[in-house]
Motif scaffolding. Structure first.
Motif, PDB file in Angstrom:
ATOM      1  N   ALA A  18       0.831  -1.215   0.000  1.00  0.00           N
ATOM      2  CA  ALA A  18       0.000   0.000   0.000  1.00  0.00           C
ATOM      3  C   ALA A  18       0.861   1.258   0.000  1.00  0.00           C
ATOM      4  N   ALA A  19       1.952   1.242   0.799  1.00  0.00           N
ATOM      5  CA  ALA A  19       2.831   2.415   0.867  1.00  0.00           C
ATOM      6  C   ALA A  19       3.551   2.638  -0.457  1.00  0.00           C
ATOM      7  N   VAL A  20       3.983   1.569  -1.088  1.00  0.00           N
ATOM      8  CA  VAL A  20       4.673   1.677  -2.377  1.00  0.00           C
ATOM      9  C   VAL A  20       3.718   2.207  -3.442  1.00  0.00           C
ATOM     10  N   GLN A  21       2.473   1.730  -3.407  1.00  0.00           N
ATOM     11  CA  GLN A  21       1.493   2.202  -4.375  1.00  0.00           C
ATOM     12  C   GLN A  21       1.234   3.696  -4.190  1.00  0.00           C
ATOM     13  N   GLU A  22       1.140   4.124  -2.924  1.00  0.00           N
ATOM     14  CA  GLU A  22       0.928   5.549  -2.642  1.00  0.00           C
ATOM     15  C   GLU A  22       2.094   6.382  -3.148  1.00  0.00           C
ATOM     16  N   ALA A  23       3.327   5.900  -2.941  1.00  0.00           N
ATOM     17  CA  ALA A  23       4.501   6.633  -3.418  1.00  0.00           C
ATOM     18  C   ALA A  23       4.528   6.695  -4.933  1.00  0.00           C
ATOM     19  N   ASP A  24       4.159   5.592  -5.584  1.00  0.00           N
ATOM     20  CA  ASP A  24       4.135   5.568  -7.050  1.00  0.00           C
ATOM     21  C   ASP A  24       3.095   6.539  -7.605  1.00  0.00           C
ATOM     22  N   GLU A  25       1.948   6.587  -6.947  1.00  0.00           N
ATOM     23  CA  GLU A  25       0.903   7.508  -7.406  1.00  0.00           C
ATOM     24  C   GLU A  25       1.342   8.965  -7.248  1.00  0.00           C
ATOM     25  N   ALA A  26       2.025   9.267  -6.116  1.00  0.00           N
ATOM     26  CA  ALA A  26       2.513  10.636  -5.907  1.00  0.00           C
ATOM     27  C   ALA A  26       3.559  10.999  -6.944  1.00  0.00           C
ATOM     28  N   ALA A  27       4.453  10.081  -7.265  1.00  0.00           N
ATOM     29  CA  ALA A  27       5.473  10.340  -8.281  1.00  0.00           C
ATOM     30  C   ALA A  27       4.838  10.528  -9.650  1.00  0.00           C
ATOM     31  N   ALA A  31       5.014  13.771 -12.367  1.00  0.00           N
ATOM     32  CA  ALA A  31       5.406  13.534 -13.757  1.00  0.00           C
ATOM     33  C   ALA A  31       4.310  13.996 -14.711  1.00  0.00           C
ATOM     34  N   ALA A  32       3.044  13.794 -14.321  1.00  0.00           N
ATOM     35  CA  ALA A  32       1.933  14.201 -15.183  1.00  0.00           C
ATOM     36  C   ALA A  32       1.858  15.724 -15.301  1.00  0.00           C
ATOM     37  N   LEU A  33       2.089  16.427 -14.190  1.00  0.00           N
ATOM     38  CA  LEU A  33       2.079  17.885 -14.228  1.00  0.00           C
ATOM     39  C   LEU A  33       3.200  18.408 -15.113  1.00  0.00           C
ATOM     40  N   GLU A  34       4.369  17.824 -15.008  1.00  0.00           N
ATOM     41  CA  GLU A  34       5.511  18.240 -15.831  1.00  0.00           C
ATOM     42  C   GLU A  34       5.218  18.007 -17.311  1.00  0.00           C
ATOM     43  N   GLU A  35       4.584  16.879 -17.597  1.00  0.00           N
ATOM     44  CA  GLU A  35       4.268  16.580 -18.995  1.00  0.00           C
ATOM     45  C   GLU A  35       3.231  17.566 -19.551  1.00  0.00           C
ATOM     46  N   ARG A  36       2.308  17.991 -18.727  1.00  0.00           N
ATOM     47  CA  ARG A  36       1.312  18.984 -19.164  1.00  0.00           C
ATOM     48  C   ARG A  36       2.000  20.313 -19.511  1.00  0.00           C
ATOM     49  N   VAL A  37       3.003  20.677 -18.733  1.00  0.00           N
ATOM     50  CA  VAL A  37       3.750  21.900 -19.030  1.00  0.00           C
ATOM     51  C   VAL A  37       4.457  21.751 -20.369  1.00  0.00           C
TER      52      VAL A  37
END
Length: 226
Positions: A18-27, A31-37
């Motif tokens: 669960a913790a790894v999944q949460e970290a992956d989602e945050a990362a 990355a998604a915000l950077e790609e939108r820029v």
């Protein structure tokens, strides 16, 4: 593995996942915000990207903390099981003296040997007396005659005919290894299946081995012809 240790490991694995999944989602968010820029979206602010990155880093730290906590919990649970095992071993008291079992086995073998030695000596004595009294050699009990009290000595081996009964010496030393092997197999099967669905089958197998040894032990001692 005890239920306590298994439960601890399962819980640890769930928490780490669960913790790894949460970290992956945050990362992924950063990355998604950077790609939108990169794609020209001018609504994304530097603060959003910085926040997403910070959230991602924090989630990674949380995941590592969860992983370390899980490893510590598993170590503690395993150590507790090991200590319980050691306590069981330390508390064990041998109720049966193996030396006494050896004595019992020796006494049984001694009785076995003495029985057949006595039997063989008796058959030899009877044969000597028959020889001294002129009892003829025969091939089977059908050749016995009343003038010789229906007694006879076998032509080729040390068997004696007494009416329809045949007496013979027994090579108990040669038979012993085979007898012990059969009895050992019987004991092994009963020990391997003391209860449960295969117990009846093991009993039948063991009895078959025992009966085989009994028949072999009795066969040369006193048999009936015909």
């Amino acid at each position: 593995m005890t239920e306590h240790l298994a439960t601890t490991r399962a819980t640890a694995a769930t928490n780490v996942a669960a913790a790894v999944q949460e970290a992956d989602e945050a990362a992924s968010l950063a990355a998604a915000l950077e790609e939108r820029v990169r794609n020209g979206d001018d609504t994304v602010t530097p603060a959003q990207i910085a926040g997403a990155r910070e959230l991602g880093n924090f989630a990674q730290l949380r995941a590592e903390a969860t992983r370390r906590h899980a490893e510590a919990a598993k170590r503690d649970a395993r150590l507790a099981d090991l200590e319980a095992l050691k306590a069981d071993i330390d508390a064990h008291t041998e109720t049966t003296d193996p030396g006494q079992l050896v004595d019992n086995l020796f006494n049984a073998l001694l009785a076995y040997t003495q029985h057949f030695e006595t039997h063989n000596a008796r058959v030899a004595q009877w044969r000597t007396r028959m020889t001294e009294l002129g009892v003829p050699k025969v091939h089977s009990s059908t050749e016995l005659e009343a003038p010789h009290a229906h007694l006879g000595r076998d032509h080729n081996i040390a068997r004696l005919y007494v009416g329809a009964t045949v007496y013979a010496p027994v090579n108990h030393i040669a038979n012993l290894p085979r007898h012990l092997e059969e009895l050992g197999l019987a004991a092994k099967h009963l020990t391997a299946h003391p209860t449960g669905p295969r117990h009846t089958q093991a009993q039948a197998y063991a009895q078959e081995r025992i009966d085989k040894v009994k028949a072999s032990a009795r066969s040369g001692v006193r048999t009936q012809e015909g």
